[in-house]
Design a protein around this motif. Structure first.
Motif, mmCIF file in Angstrom:
data_model
loop_
_atom_site.group_PDB
_atom_site.id
_atom_site.type_symbol
_atom_site.label_atom_id
_atom_site.label_comp_id
_atom_site.label_asym_id
_atom_site.label_seq_id
_atom_site.Cartn_x
_atom_site.Cartn_y
_atom_site.Cartn_z
ATOM 1 N N UNK A 21 -12.012 9.997 2.988
ATOM 2 C CA UNK A 21 -12.033 10.991 4.063
ATOM 3 C C UNK A 21 -11.248 10.485 5.263
ATOM 4 N N UNK A 22 -10.685 11.442 5.969
ATOM 5 C CA UNK A 22 -9.983 11.159 7.214
ATOM 6 C C UNK A 22 -10.581 12.070 8.279
ATOM 7 N N UNK A 23 -10.993 11.475 9.368
ATOM 8 C CA UNK A 23 -11.631 12.237 10.441
ATOM 9 C C UNK A 23 -10.601 13.101 11.175
ATOM 10 N N UNK A 24 -11.095 14.022 11.954
ATOM 11 C CA UNK A 24 -10.239 14.875 12.771
ATOM 12 C C UNK A 24 -9.405 14.015 13.720
ATOM 13 N N UNK A 25 -8.146 14.375 13.890
ATOM 14 C CA UNK A 25 -7.238 13.707 14.827
ATOM 15 C C UNK A 25 -7.178 12.197 14.625
ATOM 16 N N UNK A 26 -7.136 11.781 13.377
ATOM 17 C CA UNK A 26 -7.120 10.358 13.047
ATOM 18 C C UNK A 26 -5.887 10.013 12.217
ATOM 19 N N UNK A 27 -5.467 8.752 12.322
ATOM 20 C CA UNK A 27 -4.454 8.191 11.435
ATOM 21 C C UNK A 27 -5.169 7.170 10.568
ATOM 22 N N UNK A 28 -4.874 7.174 9.279
ATOM 23 C CA UNK A 28 -5.522 6.255 8.349
ATOM 24 C C UNK A 28 -4.441 5.509 7.565
ATOM 25 N N UNK A 29 -4.670 4.216 7.324
ATOM 26 C CA UNK A 29 -3.785 3.395 6.481
ATOM 27 C C UNK A 29 -4.501 3.216 5.153
ATOM 28 N N UNK A 30 -3.832 3.591 4.065
ATOM 29 C CA UNK A 30 -4.402 3.443 2.731
ATOM 30 C C UNK A 30 -3.543 2.444 1.962
ATOM 31 N N UNK A 31 -4.169 1.369 1.498
ATOM 32 C CA UNK A 31 -3.482 0.348 0.716
ATOM 33 C C UNK A 31 -3.782 0.572 -0.757
ATOM 34 N N UNK A 32 -2.719 0.661 -1.562
ATOM 35 C CA UNK A 32 -2.841 0.940 -2.994
ATOM 36 C C UNK A 32 -2.260 -0.237 -3.782
ATOM 37 N N UNK A 33 -3.093 -1.216 -4.138
ATOM 38 C CA UNK A 33 -2.587 -2.356 -4.906
ATOM 39 C C UNK A 33 -2.422 -2.000 -6.386
ATOM 40 N N UNK A 34 -1.369 -2.523 -6.992
ATOM 41 C CA UNK A 34 -1.133 -2.321 -8.425
ATOM 42 C C UNK A 34 -2.028 -3.274 -9.206
ATOM 43 N N UNK A 35 -2.409 -2.896 -10.430
ATOM 44 C CA UNK A 35 -3.106 -3.850 -11.298
ATOM 45 C C UNK A 35 -2.243 -5.109 -11.468
ATOM 46 N N UNK B 287 -0.910 -6.825 -13.764
ATOM 47 C CA UNK B 287 0.214 -6.889 -14.698
ATOM 48 C C UNK B 287 1.284 -5.833 -14.408
ATOM 49 N N UNK B 288 1.246 -5.213 -13.196
ATOM 50 C CA UNK B 288 2.133 -4.094 -12.887
ATOM 51 C C UNK B 288 2.781 -4.260 -11.515
ATOM 52 N N UNK B 289 3.839 -3.500 -11.278
ATOM 53 C CA UNK B 289 4.538 -3.422 -9.986
ATOM 54 C C UNK B 289 4.484 -1.980 -9.482
ATOM 55 N N UNK B 290 4.409 -1.809 -8.154
ATOM 56 C CA UNK B 290 4.405 -0.455 -7.600
ATOM 57 C C UNK B 290 5.820 0.121 -7.637
ATOM 58 N N UNK B 291 5.902 1.419 -7.906
ATOM 59 C CA UNK B 291 7.167 2.142 -7.902
ATOM 60 C C UNK B 291 7.158 3.189 -6.792
ATOM 61 N N UNK B 292 6.042 3.916 -6.677
ATOM 62 C CA UNK B 292 5.939 4.977 -5.678
ATOM 63 C C UNK B 292 4.469 5.296 -5.426
ATOM 64 N N UNK B 293 4.205 5.931 -4.317
ATOM 65 C CA UNK B 293 2.857 6.381 -3.985
ATOM 66 C C UNK B 293 2.916 7.778 -3.409
ATOM 67 N N UNK B 294 1.823 8.485 -3.504
ATOM 68 C CA UNK B 294 1.767 9.844 -2.969
ATOM 69 C C UNK B 294 0.340 10.223 -2.640
ATOM 70 N N UNK C 185 4.711 -4.930 -0.533
ATOM 71 C CA UNK C 185 5.064 -6.049 -1.407
ATOM 72 C C UNK C 185 5.363 -5.433 -2.778
ATOM 73 N N UNK C 186 5.842 -6.220 -3.736
ATOM 74 C CA UNK C 186 6.072 -5.647 -5.068
ATOM 75 C C UNK C 186 4.811 -5.105 -5.742
#
Length: 110
Positions: free
Chosen positions: A42-56, A58-65, A83-84
């Motif tokens: 959840x994101x509160x009203x009038x807020x900015x949130x940072x979401x960190x999505x680590x890859x498993x 054995x994997x590398x990140x390609x894109x997020x959405x 990071x990778x």
């Protein structure tokens, strides 16, 4: 889920790190690529949130959405590979309503 606060300009952004235990579904896209659907946050009203999505491990990140509830304004102020193996999203909710974000991550086998 790890939470911390990061400064964004003059505003503070709440940070949520969504680890492998927060993956709701994974789809094999072929050729070593996978799409991971993570648990909603959840994101509160009038807020900015940072979401960190680590890859498993054995994997590398390609894109997020992401997708967000309610058909009103919301902005990704940043979306990048820190990071990778870590994708970062900064989402801004400029409305007066609390909303729900569902993040997605595309990874590739190492």
């Amino acid at each position: 889920m790890k939470k911390k606060v990061t400064k964004v300009g003059k505003r503070a952004a709440r940070t949520i790190r969504l680890g492998a235990n927060r993956v709701r579904a994974t789809q094999n896209l072929g050729d070593g690529f996978r799409r991971h659907v993570l648990s909603s946050v959840t994101i509160a009203a009038n807020q900015i949130i940072r979401i960190e999505l680590p890859a498993p491990s054995d994997r590398r990140v390609i894109s997020g959405g992401w997708t967000i509830t309610q058909l009103t304004n919301a902005f990704a102020t940043d979306s990048y590979p820190e990071t990778p193996s870590l994708w970062v999203l900064y989402i801004s909710n400029p409305t007066n309503s609390t909303r729900t974000i569902t993040p997605y991550l595309i990874t590739k086998r190492r």
